[in-house]
Design a protein around this motif. Structure first.
Motif, PDB file in Angstrom:
ATOM      1  N   ARG A 146     132.772  14.943  65.578  1.00  0.00           N
ATOM      2  CA  ARG A 146     132.379  13.879  64.651  1.00  0.00           C
ATOM      3  C   ARG A 146     132.867  14.180  63.242  1.00  0.00           C
ATOM      4  NH1 ARG A 146     128.630  14.909  68.422  1.00  0.00           N
ATOM      5  NH2 ARG A 146     127.883  13.144  69.694  1.00  0.00           N
ATOM      6  N   THR A 147     132.794  15.456  62.855  1.00  0.00           N
ATOM      7  CA  THR A 147     133.347  15.845  61.558  1.00  0.00           C
ATOM      8  C   THR A 147     134.851  15.611  61.540  1.00  0.00           C
ATOM      9  OG1 THR A 147     131.620  17.513  61.211  1.00  0.00           O
ATOM     10  CG2 THR A 147     133.651  17.742  59.930  1.00  0.00           C
ATOM     11  N   ALA A 148     135.539  15.989  62.609  1.00  0.00           N
ATOM     12  CA  ALA A 148     136.986  15.787  62.690  1.00  0.00           C
ATOM     13  C   ALA A 148     137.343  14.307  62.607  1.00  0.00           C
ATOM     14  CB  ALA A 148     137.531  16.388  63.983  1.00  0.00           C
ATOM     15  N   ALA A 149     136.534  13.456  63.252  1.00  0.00           N
ATOM     16  CA  ALA A 149     136.797  12.013  63.218  1.00  0.00           C
ATOM     17  C   ALA A 149     136.592  11.453  61.806  1.00  0.00           C
ATOM     18  CB  ALA A 149     135.886  11.295  64.206  1.00  0.00           C
ATOM     19  N   GLY A 156     145.773   8.067  52.752  1.00  0.00           N
ATOM     20  CA  GLY A 156     147.160   8.482  52.837  1.00  0.00           C
ATOM     21  C   GLY A 156     147.340   9.920  52.375  1.00  0.00           C
ATOM     22  N   ALA A 157     146.307  10.740  52.577  1.00  0.00           N
ATOM     23  CA  ALA A 157     146.351  12.148  52.175  1.00  0.00           C
ATOM     24  C   ALA A 157     146.994  12.991  53.264  1.00  0.00           C
ATOM     25  CB  ALA A 157     144.930  12.654  51.895  1.00  0.00           C
ATOM     26  N   ALA A 158     147.462  14.182  52.877  1.00  0.00           N
ATOM     27  CA  ALA A 158     147.978  15.120  53.877  1.00  0.00           C
ATOM     28  C   ALA A 158     146.836  15.720  54.676  1.00  0.00           C
ATOM     29  CB  ALA A 158     148.785  16.224  53.201  1.00  0.00           C
ATOM     30  N   ASP A 159     145.698  15.946  54.001  1.00  0.00           N
ATOM     31  CA  ASP A 159     144.556  16.526  54.691  1.00  0.00           C
ATOM     32  C   ASP A 159     143.274  16.182  53.949  1.00  0.00           C
ATOM     33  OD1 ASP A 159     143.205  17.865  56.664  1.00  0.00           O
ATOM     34  OD2 ASP A 159     144.084  19.831  56.261  1.00  0.00           O
ATOM     35  N   VAL A 160     142.194  16.107  54.696  1.00  0.00           N
ATOM     36  CA  VAL A 160     140.840  15.950  54.164  1.00  0.00           C
ATOM     37  C   VAL A 160     139.973  16.975  54.870  1.00  0.00           C
ATOM     38  CG1 VAL A 160     138.819  14.455  54.025  1.00  0.00           C
ATOM     39  CG2 VAL A 160     141.085  13.509  53.553  1.00  0.00           C
ATOM     40  N   ILE A 161     139.290  17.812  54.097  1.00  0.00           N
ATOM     41  CA  ILE A 161     138.540  18.936  54.644  1.00  0.00           C
ATOM     42  C   ILE A 161     137.076  18.778  54.267  1.00  0.00           C
ATOM     43  CG2 ILE A 161     138.307  21.454  54.677  1.00  0.00           C
ATOM     44  CD1 ILE A 161     141.475  20.002  53.257  1.00  0.00           C
ATOM     45  N   ALA A 162     136.206  18.580  55.241  1.00  0.00           N
ATOM     46  CA  ALA A 162     134.779  18.419  54.977  1.00  0.00           C
ATOM     47  C   ALA A 162     134.133  19.782  54.734  1.00  0.00           C
ATOM     48  CB  ALA A 162     134.098  17.719  56.150  1.00  0.00           C
ATOM     49  N   CYS A 163     133.232  19.840  53.774  1.00  0.00           N
ATOM     50  CA  CYS A 163     132.543  21.095  53.462  1.00  0.00           C
ATOM     51  C   CYS A 163     131.120  20.794  52.992  1.00  0.00           C
ATOM     52  CB  CYS A 163     133.322  21.899  52.418  1.00  0.00           C
ATOM     53  SG  CYS A 163     133.756  20.981  50.947  1.00  0.00           S
ATOM     54  N   SER A 164     130.402  21.822  52.575  1.00  0.00           N
ATOM     55  CA  SER A 164     128.953  21.695  52.412  1.00  0.00           C
ATOM     56  C   SER A 164     128.499  21.033  51.124  1.00  0.00           C
ATOM     57  CB  SER A 164     128.302  23.078  52.525  1.00  0.00           C
ATOM     58  OG  SER A 164     128.759  23.922  51.481  1.00  0.00           O
ATOM     59  N   SER A 165     129.316  21.050  50.072  1.00  0.00           N
ATOM     60  CA  SER A 165     128.915  20.445  48.804  1.00  0.00           C
ATOM     61  C   SER A 165     130.126  20.324  47.889  1.00  0.00           C
ATOM     62  CB  SER A 165     127.830  21.280  48.107  1.00  0.00           C
ATOM     63  OG  SER A 165     128.377  22.487  47.590  1.00  0.00           O
ATOM     64  N   GLY A 166     129.992  19.507  46.851  1.00  0.00           N
ATOM     65  CA  GLY A 166     131.054  19.387  45.870  1.00  0.00           C
ATOM     66  C   GLY A 166     131.291  20.682  45.128  1.00  0.00           C
ATOM     67  N   PHE A 193     130.288  21.332  57.531  1.00  0.00           N
ATOM     68  CA  PHE A 193     129.756  19.971  57.471  1.00  0.00           C
ATOM     69  C   PHE A 193     128.921  19.669  58.703  1.00  0.00           C
ATOM     70  CE2 PHE A 193     129.975  15.326  56.950  1.00  0.00           C
ATOM     71  CZ  PHE A 193     129.880  15.202  55.569  1.00  0.00           C
ATOM     72  N   ASP A 194     127.860  18.913  58.491  1.00  0.00           N
ATOM     73  CA  ASP A 194     126.890  18.587  59.532  1.00  0.00           C
ATOM     74  C   ASP A 194     127.378  17.420  60.393  1.00  0.00           C
ATOM     75  OD1 ASP A 194     124.365  16.736  60.252  1.00  0.00           O
ATOM     76  OD2 ASP A 194     123.722  18.826  60.217  1.00  0.00           O
ATOM     77  N   GLU A 195     127.231  17.532  61.695  1.00  0.00           N
ATOM     78  CA  GLU A 195     127.709  16.510  62.616  1.00  0.00           C
ATOM     79  C   GLU A 195     126.942  15.198  62.503  1.00  0.00           C
ATOM     80  OE1 GLU A 195     130.296  16.733  65.768  1.00  0.00           O
ATOM     81  OE2 GLU A 195     130.867  17.220  63.714  1.00  0.00           O
ATOM     82  N   VAL A 196     125.633  15.263  62.265  1.00  0.00           N
ATOM     83  CA  VAL A 196     124.856  14.024  62.094  1.00  0.00           C
ATOM     84  C   VAL A 196     125.353  13.273  60.863  1.00  0.00           C
ATOM     85  CG1 VAL A 196     122.577  13.062  61.609  1.00  0.00           C
ATOM     86  CG2 VAL A 196     122.816  14.903  63.292  1.00  0.00           C
ATOM     87  N   GLN A 197     125.544  13.997  59.772  1.00  0.00           N
ATOM     88  CA  GLN A 197     126.004  13.352  58.546  1.00  0.00           C
ATOM     89  C   GLN A 197     127.415  12.797  58.715  1.00  0.00           C
ATOM     90  OE1 GLN A 197     123.996  12.663  56.313  1.00  0.00           O
ATOM     91  NE2 GLN A 197     122.532  14.304  55.902  1.00  0.00           N
ATOM     92  N   ALA A 198     128.264  13.515  59.443  1.00  0.00           N
ATOM     93  CA  ALA A 198     129.617  13.007  59.684  1.00  0.00           C
ATOM     94  C   ALA A 198     129.572  11.698  60.461  1.00  0.00           C
ATOM     95  CB  ALA A 198     130.431  14.052  60.446  1.00  0.00           C
ATOM     96  N   HIS A 221     129.748   5.755  60.350  1.00  0.00           N
ATOM     97  CA  HIS A 221     129.048   4.494  60.596  1.00  0.00           C
ATOM     98  C   HIS A 221     129.006   3.612  59.351  1.00  0.00           C
ATOM     99  CE1 HIS A 221     125.682   1.738  61.263  1.00  0.00           C
ATOM    100  NE2 HIS A 221     125.121   2.259  60.186  1.00  0.00           N
ATOM    101  N   ARG A 222     128.788   4.197  58.185  1.00  0.00           N
ATOM    102  CA  ARG A 222     128.612   3.414  56.954  1.00  0.00           C
ATOM    103  C   ARG A 222     129.935   3.077  56.264  1.00  0.00           C
ATOM    104  NH1 ARG A 222     125.736   4.911  52.409  1.00  0.00           N
ATOM    105  NH2 ARG A 222     124.749   2.886  52.220  1.00  0.00           N
ATOM    106  N   PHE A 223     130.993   3.760  56.606  1.00  0.00           N
ATOM    107  CA  PHE A 223     132.235   3.602  55.850  1.00  0.00           C
ATOM    108  C   PHE A 223     132.779   2.171  55.822  1.00  0.00           C
ATOM    109  CE2 PHE A 223     136.831   4.051  55.055  1.00  0.00           C
ATOM    110  CZ  PHE A 223     136.773   4.722  53.844  1.00  0.00           C
ATOM    111  N   PRO A 224     132.678   1.386  56.907  1.00  0.00           N
ATOM    112  CA  PRO A 224     133.202   0.014  56.842  1.00  0.00           C
ATOM    113  C   PRO A 224     132.564  -0.834  55.739  1.00  0.00           C
ATOM    114  CG  PRO A 224     132.893   0.637  59.118  1.00  0.00           C
ATOM    115  CD  PRO A 224     132.267   1.736  58.291  1.00  0.00           C
ATOM    116  N   GLY A 225     131.348  -0.516  55.320  1.00  0.00           N
ATOM    117  CA  GLY A 225     130.692  -1.272  54.258  1.00  0.00           C
ATOM    118  C   GLY A 225     130.934  -0.729  52.867  1.00  0.00           C
ATOM    119  N   PHE A 226     131.714   0.368  52.764  1.00  0.00           N
ATOM    120  CA  PHE A 226     131.905   1.023  51.468  1.00  0.00           C
ATOM    121  C   PHE A 226     132.572   0.105  50.452  1.00  0.00           C
ATOM    122  CE2 PHE A 226     134.725   3.946  48.896  1.00  0.00           C
ATOM    123  CZ  PHE A 226     133.724   4.314  48.002  1.00  0.00           C
ATOM    124  N   ALA A 227     133.606  -0.618  50.868  1.00  0.00           N
ATOM    125  CA  ALA A 227     134.329  -1.485  49.937  1.00  0.00           C
ATOM    126  C   ALA A 227     133.414  -2.545  49.343  1.00  0.00           C
ATOM    127  CB  ALA A 227     135.519  -2.136  50.640  1.00  0.00           C
TER     128      ALA A 227
END
Length: 395
Positions: free
Chosen positions: A57-60, A70-80, A253-258, A263-269
């Protein structure tokens, strides 16, 4: 204002405080997604994989953002904060190195540099955008300077074209603290992709926040992305457990949060568009107030991210009290410049002053701008600010 694309002005809303209060941090931020969140907790918890961090889920979610940006990579982690420290470490920045950061902003700007073993050097900000001033930053470059770390502030992106040029001319690394700016673009380039690496924070009040802690690192450099993936997980390469190639950290990164973020991303715009609409209305209402001591952000629509809408008020505390009496919650984010905090004062250069950062600390006041505000609430906030200035003018 045009009708709210997310919540109509007459739509019901849960009131966790007084019914006549306009919340700054809305307690019902994820109410519409409650059932989805409960479902996802159960789905992840009962998944036969029993993988609760850095799973599919994190990978997705990483793939979703990488494609969208359009990034080369996006890496999920625990905090900013962890993300900024990881970037500096992945760049090899450490002992005896200097990193130029804004004097006005959040603690991680300085703390991440110190945690990486380097020294933060504080540059003053511009008085209009409250973002780091490129000219003042360049004057601070020394033989020890290794990196620049401009940060986007409230609703305004830093002058990234100038920093790209400065980094190239002075052979410096460029780290973009875009934690507050997901969804923002400047000259067609998304926030987070101007520097060698950027970050988005997902603390609940951010533009794409979630009910928990987490962040992603964005980069155009695939090799840097590979190193960041290794460092976030104890120096292990993906798919190769218990083999440590570098001294890393636990920033996973947490799988539930991922799953919830996906789930919420389609409404972000739409949520971001609502924030932009509210901000535009505030700016239109407040533009005539500048000559009376209340300054809205500069009205340029380019390079805006609408995380926080902040005015600069000569009588900030009186304005906050006036709005509070009318049930409007406000917020002061940074009551003093970073180098004036006890934690960071030892790193401040003797005899250096940050007049614009000090003025920003004394004068900024953030107003509610979240997407759950109704048109009536937005107008109530705006009229509260306008009525304060009118009252002062009559007095």
């Amino acid at each position: 204002m045009t009708p709210d694309p997310v919540r109509r002005a007459d739509a019901p809303t849960a009131h966790h405080g007084a019914p006549d209060t306009v919340d700054f941090f809305p307690p019902g931020l994820f109410e519409e997604d409650r059932q989805a969140l409960i479902r996802l907790v159960r789905e992840v918890g009962l998944d036969p994989e029993q993988r609760f961090i850095l799973g599919r889920r994190t990978a997705a979610f990483e793939d979703l953002l990488r494609t969208a940006l359009g990034a080369a990579d996006v890496i999920a982690c625990s905090s900013g904060t962890s993300a900024l420290t990881l970037i500096l470490s992945a760049m090899g920045i450490g002992a005896d190195d200097e990193v130029i950061v804004p004097a006005f902003g959040c603690a991680p700007l300085a703390a991440s540099v110190i945690r990486a073993g380097a020294v933060p050097v504080f540059a003053d900000v511009r008085p209009d955008t409250l973002t780091i001033d490129p000219d003042r930053a360049e004057r601070l470059v020394t033989a020890r300077t290794r990196a620049l770390m401009p940060a986007h502030m409230f609703s305004v992106m830093a002058d990234m074209p100038r920093f790209v040029d400065l980094a190239a001319r002075r052979d410096l690394r460029l780290v973009e603290d875009s934690a507050v700016a997901q969804g923002g673009t400047l000259r067609g380039v998304p926030a987070g992709l101007w520097g060698e690496a950027g970050v988005y924070s997902f603390v609940q009040v951010k533009t794409c926040g979630m009910p928990g802690e987490g962040a992603v690192i964005t980069t155009r450099d695939q090799e840097l992305g590979h190193r960041l993936r290794m460092l976030r997980n104890h120096g292990q390469r993906p798919g190769q457990r218990f083999v440590h190639h570098a001294v890393g950290v636990n920033s996973r990164f947490d799988e539930v949060q991922a799953a919830f973020q996906t789930h919420r991303f389609p409404g972000f715009a739409d949520r971001l568009a609502r924030r932009a609409e509210i901000a535009a209305h505030y700016t239109e209402r407040f533009a005539p107030l500048a000559e009376h001591g209340v300054h809205p952000p500069v009205p340029d629509a380019d390079g805006r991210c609408f995380y926080v809408y902040a005015v600069l008020a000569e009588e900030r505390d009186a304005l906050a009290a006036h709005l509070a009496q009318r049930g409007v919650a406000t917020h002061v984010y940074y009551p003093r410049p970073l180098p004036e905090h006890r934690a960071f004062a030892p790193y401040a250069r003797a005899g250096t002053h940050w007049p614009h950062a000090s003025a920003a600390a004394d004068r900024h006041l953030a107003l509610p701008v979240h997407h759950l505000l109704t048109d009536a609430q937005v107008e109530r906030v705006a009229e509260g600010v306008v009525s304060f200035v009118r009252g002062r003018a009559r007095a």
